[in-house]
Design an enzyme around this catalytic site. Structure first.
Site, PDB file in Angstrom:
ATOM      1  N   GLU A  50       0.794  -1.228   0.000  1.00  0.00           N
ATOM      2  CA  GLU A  50       0.000   0.000   0.000  1.00  0.00           C
ATOM      3  C   GLU A  50       0.827   1.279   0.000  1.00  0.00           C
ATOM      4  OE1 GLU A  50      -1.935   1.286   3.938  1.00  0.00           O
ATOM      5  OE2 GLU A  50      -1.931  -0.884   4.091  1.00  0.00           O
ATOM      6  N   SER A  51       2.105   1.191   0.302  1.00  0.00           N
ATOM      7  CA  SER A  51       2.963   2.376   0.268  1.00  0.00           C
ATOM      8  C   SER A  51       3.342   2.784  -1.149  1.00  0.00           C
ATOM      9  CB  SER A  51       4.230   2.136   1.088  1.00  0.00           C
ATOM     10  OG  SER A  51       4.863   0.932   0.690  1.00  0.00           O
TER      11      SER A  51
END
Length: 259
Positions: A50-51
């Site tokens: 998700e980063s």
């Protein structure tokens, strides 16, 4: 080769990730299983965190989504907003791979609190991107160790929706995708029953009894009519897993198997 129940769980979970799938990976057990799949049966799997890393190929398991190892080994890195809006909500994620503190019979997940929300016994890490992953990925896999504290009749808090109240609940909520299609534990594999979407045991790991599974589940767990025995880990799978854990331990100063 002999193996632990944790190794059986990780290997069984890795096998569920088909080659070439685009997988949105959670940190911890999901990351370990997904990277084992990449190193063994699914070399062309695309791992997304998700980063922002897309196509991450870490040599060691990341400590967090902000671990530089993910960005350094990725095909590309994009803004977090693009990961969620374009990739996840755009229907481009085949599998969301999630862990949990608690799960119920319909694959709903709690990672928020144990006990009352306003006066919790334990405050957990929180939602992160899990609610969006559970809501929008085409399929979801859940991995966690099995115990009555983790497999509960009623969640203390619903962080991420699986199949809601069962039946067509997920569809009525307007959530896309199939939702959770498998829960992989250190004892067995569970899959949603057609129609009810209640998770039932479909495969039991070698050396595990039905009585052990019943005792480790907080609801009246049911078994499929044709329960299989999970294939034991191969030497190739165990070697790849142990090498990954050893590299991670050396890099992070941990005992092998902790990550």
């Amino acid at each position: 080769m002999s193996y632990s129940t944790s190794e059986m769980m990780t290997v069984a979970a890795a096998r569920r990730l088909r080659n070439g799938a685009v997988c949105f990976v959670g940190i911890g057990l999901p990351s370990k299983a997904a990277n084992l799949a990449r190193l063994t049966s699914s070399p062309d799997v695309v791992l997304i965190y998700e980063s922002g890393p897309i196509g991450a190929k870490p040599s060691v398991l990341p400590l967090s989504i902000g671990d530089g190892e993910l960005a350094e080994t990725a095909d590309t890195v994009v803004p977090t907003g693009e990961i969620f809006r374009y990739w996840l909500q755009g229907g481009r994620i085949d599998v969301g791979f999630l862990g949990a503190a608690q799960v119920d019979r319909f694959g709903n997940i709690n990672t928020t609190v144990v006990g009352d929300y306003f006066a919790p016994k334990t405050r957990l890490p929180g939602a992160g991107g899990a609610p969006e992953i559970a809501g929008s990925a085409k399929q979801v896999l859940i991995i966690l160790k099995q115990s009555p504290r983790a497999f509960v009749d009623k969640l203390d808090f619903i962080t991420s929706v699986g199949h809601g109240e069962g039946g067509d609940s997920r569809k009525r909520l307007g959530l896309p995708g199939e939702g959770p299609v498998g829960i992989i534990t250190d004892l067995c594999i569970m899959e949603p029953e057609a129609g009810t979407h209640e998770f039932v045991v479909t495969s039991i790991h070698p050396g595990v009894s039905r009585e052990q599974i019943v005792a480790a589940t907080g609801w009246a767990i049911r078994f499929a009519d044709d329960v299989q025995q999970t294939t034991a880990p191969s030497e190739v799978e165990l070697t790849a897993l142990r090498d990954l854990e050893a590299r991670t331990a050396a890099a992070h100063g941990q005992v092998a198997g902790e990550a």
